[in-house]
Design a protein around this motif. Structure first.
Motif, PDB file in Angstrom:
ATOM      1  N   MET A 120     -21.718 -10.928 -55.207  1.00 55.56           N
ATOM      2  CA  MET A 120     -20.098  -9.967 -56.335  1.00 55.56           C
ATOM      3  C   MET A 120     -18.933 -10.358 -55.852  1.00 55.56           C
ATOM      4  N   LEU A 121     -18.443 -10.488 -54.283  1.00 54.10           N
ATOM      5  CA  LEU A 121     -17.565 -10.946 -53.799  1.00 54.10           C
ATOM      6  C   LEU A 121     -17.829 -11.632 -52.903  1.00 54.10           C
ATOM      7  N   SER A 122     -17.159 -12.867 -52.680  1.00 56.27           N
ATOM      8  CA  SER A 122     -16.865 -13.561 -51.192  1.00 56.27           C
ATOM      9  C   SER A 122     -15.308 -13.796 -50.772  1.00 56.27           C
ATOM     10  N   ASP A 123     -14.880 -13.428 -49.202  1.00 55.33           N
ATOM     11  CA  ASP A 123     -13.460 -13.751 -48.980  1.00 55.33           C
ATOM     12  C   ASP A 123     -14.050 -14.967 -47.458  1.00 55.33           C
ATOM     13  N   GLN A 124     -13.610 -16.028 -47.841  1.00 55.07           N
ATOM     14  CA  GLN A 124     -13.397 -17.457 -46.578  1.00 55.07           C
ATOM     15  C   GLN A 124     -12.233 -17.092 -45.945  1.00 55.07           C
ATOM     16  N   VAL A 125     -11.488 -16.163 -46.133  1.00 54.00           N
ATOM     17  CA  VAL A 125     -10.374 -16.052 -45.240  1.00 54.00           C
ATOM     18  C   VAL A 125     -11.061 -15.018 -44.414  1.00 54.00           C
ATOM     19  N   ILE A 126     -11.948 -14.035 -44.071  1.00 49.92           N
ATOM     20  CA  ILE A 126     -12.651 -12.996 -43.494  1.00 49.92           C
ATOM     21  C   ILE A 126     -13.563 -12.903 -42.727  1.00 49.92           C
ATOM     22  N   ASP A 127     -14.105 -14.279 -43.529  1.00 51.11           N
ATOM     23  CA  ASP A 127     -15.572 -14.929 -44.090  1.00 51.11           C
ATOM     24  C   ASP A 127     -16.495 -13.376 -44.433  1.00 51.11           C
ATOM     25  N   LEU A 128     -16.295 -12.892 -45.233  1.00 43.46           N
ATOM     26  CA  LEU A 128     -17.605 -12.049 -45.589  1.00 43.46           C
ATOM     27  C   LEU A 128     -17.568 -12.413 -46.829  1.00 43.46           C
ATOM     28  N   CYS A 129     -19.340 -11.892 -46.806  1.00 48.00           N
ATOM     29  CA  CYS A 129     -20.292 -11.902 -48.787  1.00 48.00           C
ATOM     30  C   CYS A 129     -20.510 -10.816 -49.034  1.00 48.00           C
ATOM     31  N   LEU A 130     -20.435 -10.612 -50.263  1.00 50.18           N
ATOM     32  CA  LEU A 130     -21.467  -8.919 -50.641  1.00 50.18           C
ATOM     33  C   LEU A 130     -22.044  -9.065 -51.652  1.00 50.18           C
ATOM     34  N   GLY A 183     -10.288 -14.598 -32.916  1.00 52.98           N
ATOM     35  CA  GLY A 183     -11.554 -15.383 -33.680  1.00 52.98           C
ATOM     36  C   GLY A 183     -10.537 -16.648 -34.706  1.00 52.98           C
ATOM     37  N   PRO A 184     -10.960 -16.922 -35.205  1.00 53.65           N
ATOM     38  CA  PRO A 184     -10.666 -18.141 -36.599  1.00 53.65           C
ATOM     39  C   PRO A 184     -10.422 -16.919 -37.449  1.00 53.65           C
ATOM     40  N   ALA A 185     -11.007 -15.895 -37.574  1.00 47.59           N
ATOM     41  CA  ALA A 185     -10.608 -14.599 -38.646  1.00 47.59           C
ATOM     42  C   ALA A 185     -10.132 -13.485 -38.152  1.00 47.59           C
ATOM     43  N   SER A 186      -8.820 -14.059 -37.291  1.00 46.93           N
ATOM     44  CA  SER A 186      -8.580 -12.411 -36.149  1.00 46.93           C
ATOM     45  C   SER A 186      -9.331 -11.311 -36.604  1.00 46.93           C
ATOM     46  N   ILE A 215     -20.939 -11.005 -37.813  1.00 41.02           N
ATOM     47  CA  ILE A 215     -21.382 -12.121 -37.227  1.00 41.02           C
ATOM     48  C   ILE A 215     -20.707 -13.727 -37.537  1.00 41.02           C
ATOM     49  N   HIS A 216     -19.634 -14.451 -38.077  1.00 41.17           N
ATOM     50  CA  HIS A 216     -19.435 -15.208 -38.763  1.00 41.17           C
ATOM     51  C   HIS A 216     -19.519 -16.594 -37.801  1.00 41.17           C
ATOM     52  N   SER A 217     -18.894 -16.654 -36.111  1.00 39.26           N
ATOM     53  CA  SER A 217     -18.502 -17.809 -36.150  1.00 39.26           C
ATOM     54  C   SER A 217     -18.548 -18.347 -34.498  1.00 39.26           C
ATOM     55  N   ILE A 218     -18.731 -18.870 -33.295  1.00 37.38           N
ATOM     56  CA  ILE A 218     -18.967 -18.809 -31.711  1.00 37.38           C
ATOM     57  C   ILE A 218     -17.199 -20.031 -31.861  1.00 37.38           C
ATOM     58  N   ALA A 226     -19.067 -14.991 -28.598  1.00 37.73           N
ATOM     59  CA  ALA A 226     -19.003 -14.923 -30.745  1.00 37.73           C
ATOM     60  C   ALA A 226     -17.479 -13.938 -31.665  1.00 37.73           C
ATOM     61  N   TYR A 227     -17.427 -14.345 -32.960  1.00 35.17           N
ATOM     62  CA  TYR A 227     -16.366 -13.663 -33.466  1.00 35.17           C
ATOM     63  C   TYR A 227     -17.043 -13.531 -34.727  1.00 35.17           C
ATOM     64  N   GLY A 228     -16.754 -12.517 -35.422  1.00 36.62           N
ATOM     65  CA  GLY A 228     -16.786 -11.914 -36.152  1.00 36.62           C
ATOM     66  C   GLY A 228     -16.090 -10.994 -36.826  1.00 36.62           C
ATOM     67  N   ALA A 229     -16.136 -11.078 -38.678  1.00 39.51           N
ATOM     68  CA  ALA A 229     -15.573  -9.125 -39.132  1.00 39.51           C
ATOM     69  C   ALA A 229     -15.489  -8.184 -38.574  1.00 39.51           C
TER      70      ALA A 229
END
Length: 260
Positions: A120-130, A183-186, A215-218, A226-229
Motif C-alpha cells: 500500500m505504501l513504502s517509505d525508504q527514508v524512514i524505512d517503513l512499509c504497509l 540511526g540511519p533514519a533518525s 526495527i529496521h537496522s543495526i 538496533a535502530y527502528g522507526a
C-alpha cells in the motif's frame, strides 16, 4: 535450606499471534528488442518480520520495514543487461534490450499459513512499509499510547535468519535508549536487542505488548544496538498510508501526525 535464586523478569502478554514472517521473492525477466525471446533469472528470496496491525472487511494490514518490501535496485549504468544476466547465471544468445523486475511478497501468519499481499505504501527514508494481505484470522497488535521511558524495557518478536516455527516466534528483550534522532533514519534506538538479517520489520513493544516502533537496522560497529522507526514516525506513516487509499476507517487507533 534452599538457596535463593535471582529474580527472573516477567515476560509480558506479548501479541505473539500478531507476528508475521515475510518473504520477498524477486526475479528479472530479460527480453530482446521485440520481446519474442525472454528468459527469467532464478528467484532470489529474502525474509523479514512484521506485525499485524489492523483488519478491514476481508483484508488485513501488516507493517514491516521498507527495505523488506523493496524490489531489486536498478542496475548500475556502467553494467549492461547482458552482463547482469550472466552474473545471475542466465544464458542468453541475444542482445538484451529490456529487463522487467518482478517482486512477489508473501506473508506467513503465526500458524504458518501463507497470504498474498500488495504494498500500500513504502517509505525508504524512514524505512517503513504497509502491506494489505488476505485476511489473517488473529487479533492485531495495538499501537502504544505513549513512549517507553528512556532506560525502560523494550520487547521484540522477530525471526532473525528466518528462524520461525508455526505457533512459536523468538522473543528478545532490550533497553530503550532513544525515542528519536538516532540511526540511519533518525528514528528510535534500542540496545541489547539482537537484531539480525530477518529481524527487519519486527515490532518493538512495551511492557503491555503495544507497538512503539518497527526495527529496521543495526549499528554495524556494535551489533547489540538496533535502530527502528519511532512511534511517531509509525503513527504518521500509517495515517498517510490509510488516508491515501481512503481507508482511514481501516487504520488502527492512535494513528495520525498531530501532536498529542
Amino acid at each position: 535450606m534452599l538457596s535463593s535464586c535471582a529474580a527472573v523478569q516477567r515476560v509480558p502478554n506479548l501479541p505473539h499471534d500478531a507476528f508475521v514472517k515475510i518473504e520477498t521473492h524477486n526475479a528479472i525477466k530479460f527480453c530482446d528488442k521485440e520481446k519474442k525471446k525472454c528468459k527469467m533469472s532464478p528467484i532470489m528470496t529474502s525474509s523479514g518480520s512484521g506485525i499485524l496491525i489492523s483488519h478491514h472487511k476481508n483484508n488485513s494490514y501488516v507493517t514491516t520495514a521498507g527495505h523488506v518490501c523493496a524490489g531489486l535496485p536498478p542496475p548500475p549504468a556502467h553494467i549492461t543487461l547482458n552482463q547482469i544476466a550472466g552474473m545471475l547465471g542466465v544464458a542468453v544468445d541475444y542482445e538484451v534490450h529490456s529487463a522487467e523486475f518482478l517482486t512477489k511478497i508473501l506473508v506467513y501468519d503465526i500458524d504458518g499459513n501463507q497470504h498474498q499481499s500488495r504494498t500500500m505504501l513504502s517509505d525508504q527514508v524512514i524505512d517503513l512499509c504497509l502491506l494489505e494481505t488476505q485476511y489473517i484470522n488473529h487479533l492485531p497488535a495495538k499501537l502504544a499510547a505513549k513512549e517507553i521511558p528512556l532506560g525502560g524495557t523494550v520487547w521484540n518478536l522477530a525471526a532473525p535468519y528466518g528462524i520461525f516455527y508455526p505457533g512459536k516466534v523468538p522473543i528478545f528483550r532490550g533497553i530503550m535508549f532513544a525515542h528519536d534522532g538516532v540511526g540511519p533514519a533518525s528514528g528510535a534506538g534500542y540496545s541489547d536487542v539482537p537484531a539480525r538479517p530477518g529481524s527487519s520489520g519486527s515490532a518493538a513493544l512495551d511492557e503491555n505488548g503495544r507497538v512503539v516502533g518497527i526495527i529496521h537496522s543495526i549499528d554495524r560497529r556494535i551489533p547489540q544496538i538496533a535502530y527502528g522507526a519511532s512511534r511517531d514516525q509509525l503513527r504518521c506513516f500509517l495515517f498517510q498510508g490509510f488516508s491515501m487509499e481512503g481507508k482511514l476507517e481501516a487504520g488502527p487507533a492512535l494513528i495520525g501526525c498531530s501532536e498529542e
